[in-house]
Write a protein that holds these residues in place. Sequence first.
Motif, short mmCIF file in Angstrom:
data_model
loop_
_atom_site.label_atom_id
_atom_site.label_comp_id
_atom_site.label_asym_id
_atom_site.label_seq_id
_atom_site.Cartn_x
_atom_site.Cartn_y
_atom_site.Cartn_z
N ASP B 44 0.85 -1.20 0.00
CA ASP B 44 0.00 0.00 0.00
C ASP B 44 0.88 1.25 0.00
OD1 ASP B 44 -1.87 1.90 0.25
OD2 ASP B 44 -2.65 1.26 2.20
N ARG B 45 0.69 2.13 -0.98
CA ARG B 45 1.59 3.29 -1.12
C ARG B 45 1.31 4.39 -0.11
NH1 ARG B 45 2.40 5.85 -6.69
NH2 ARG B 45 3.76 7.08 -5.41
N THR B 46 0.12 4.45 0.43
CA THR B 46 -0.21 5.57 1.31
C THR B 46 0.68 5.61 2.56
OG1 THR B 46 -2.46 5.38 0.55
CG2 THR B 46 -2.10 6.75 2.48
N PRO B 47 0.79 4.51 3.33
CA PRO B 47 1.69 4.58 4.50
C PRO B 47 3.15 4.80 4.10
CG PRO B 47 0.94 2.32 4.15
CD PRO B 47 0.13 3.19 3.24
N ILE B 49 4.29 6.61 1.52
CA ILE B 49 4.52 8.03 1.21
C ILE B 49 4.48 8.87 2.49
CG2 ILE B 49 3.47 10.04 0.07
CD1 ILE B 49 2.87 8.21 -2.29
N ASN B 50 3.58 8.49 3.40
CA ASN B 50 3.54 9.22 4.68
C ASN B 50 4.83 9.05 5.48
OD1 ASN B 50 1.00 10.24 4.22
ND2 ASN B 50 -0.06 8.56 5.25
N TYR B 121 9.69 5.23 -4.05
CA TYR B 121 8.43 5.51 -3.37
C TYR B 121 7.47 6.37 -4.20
CZ TYR B 121 10.88 3.99 0.91
OH TYR B 121 11.56 3.28 1.85
N VAL B 187 5.42 16.11 1.11
CA VAL B 187 4.05 15.62 0.99
C VAL B 187 3.07 16.78 0.84
CG1 VAL B 187 2.35 14.06 2.00
CG2 VAL B 187 4.76 13.70 2.45
N SER B 189 1.92 18.69 3.39
CA SER B 189 0.95 18.77 4.48
C SER B 189 0.83 20.23 4.92
CB SER B 189 1.39 17.90 5.66
OG SER B 189 2.48 18.50 6.29
#
Lengths: 248, 221
Positions: B44-47, B49-50, B121, B187, B189
């Motif tokens: 899963d790329r979301t965690p 990248i975070n 990533y 990212v 944020s």
Amino acid sequence: MPNSLILLNKVVSIVGQFPVLAGVSLQVDAGEVVLIEGPNGAGKSSLLRLCAGLLPVSRGDGQIFGFDLQTERAQVRRHVGLLGHSVALYDELTVRENLVFQIKAARGDTTRIPLALELLGLTGRLIDTRAGSLSAGQRRRAAIAILVARNPDIWLLDEPHASLDARARNILDDIILQAAASGNTILVASHEPDAFAGRTISVSGGVVVYDTAMDATPRAFKGPDTADSGEASMVRALSADGGGYHVA
Amino acid sequence: MWRDALLIAGKDIRIEMRSKVVINQMAPFALLVLILFAFALGPDRTPLINATPGLFWVAVLFSTMFAIQRSFSLEASEGLHDSIILAGIDPAGFFIGKLLAIASELGVLEILTAVGIIILYGAHIVSVLVLLSSCVLGTIGLAAAGTMYGALVSGMRLRETLLPLLFLPVASPVLIAGTRSWQSGLVGSHVSAAPWLWILVAFAVLYICVGIVLYGPMEDM
């Protein structure tokens, strides 16, 4: 410049919890060549390192070139050069680069480098060879070349003949004699026969036990079997740039 | 001071260019850390990248210890250690020189690691300026603190194990501030990078000042 460049008065030096020098007294004048003899572990190397300002003075007092060994060690170090057991060369740098770095670091005269290299027979492709690729004898010669190029007032040589062949030993003896003639003061710790020294001192148990300048009757070295008595004595004590070198 | 600093830095960088320790050992190590974390965090790329900013700084932090140990191993022999002291090199100059050399090696490593992050990533850069600023400031801080602690343990027998124990806790402000500022720059944020960059500035200034003042007395210990 003071006449006596090295003045030690009952100096005790403790490294860790062990006294490596146990009350050394010594006076060496400018231009003298002094041979330091003694059995292994007697304190010869420690005496040289003390004179270089690399060992602490725990008791007694000492002056090198007029500077106090306890409070002015940085000034002492500028006037001495030490050739120790371990040669001061970076393996990845060439012989020339090592010399240039060391001489620049010591704020010396880099124009002396070619002459020093030639004097020690480090010519041709050897100059641009990495120090890590040199033989032990060649590394030793490169380390001596650094000392010759730097030309400090006081030369401290610890077993300088180690790893050298007969020709290089003769060259080194000539260098020492010429340096002394130019006014440099030289202390040599060696097991070699006295080829150049005008004065010999014997060290045992961390103290000077015999000095030809003070005593005409040589005392025999204490052998390894009596080394304990030397350690016991340590414990008891606890209470010019004008160097004109010529290539032969 | 600056003359000695440039002399030491030039010598160390020349040795590094010949031995290629950064290229051959540190960079593969840092990339390996990134790859292993990618495996650990799953497909899963979301965690992933975070976690990218933190992973970058963890990789840099671990590699910094390599660079420090390598830097002080150059003068590990008694002969070289003595020759540096007897040459009368200004201790502050020696400290700054080592710092500059380590920082430049880390700079190369960070470029390679950042490229690895973008490729592996698929990280999306929002502000190059923020990323560069935090890299420069964080690298200087890590190099300054690392040089201090590297010198402190260089004469000890257990230096390989002591250095991480002493250095990693001390370097944690850089890890935290570097990660937060990278979160802002990478990212995108809503975290503002400014306060974290100021922490990096303070850390670097503090350790440079401490190093300049204390390096001489440490040398004579």
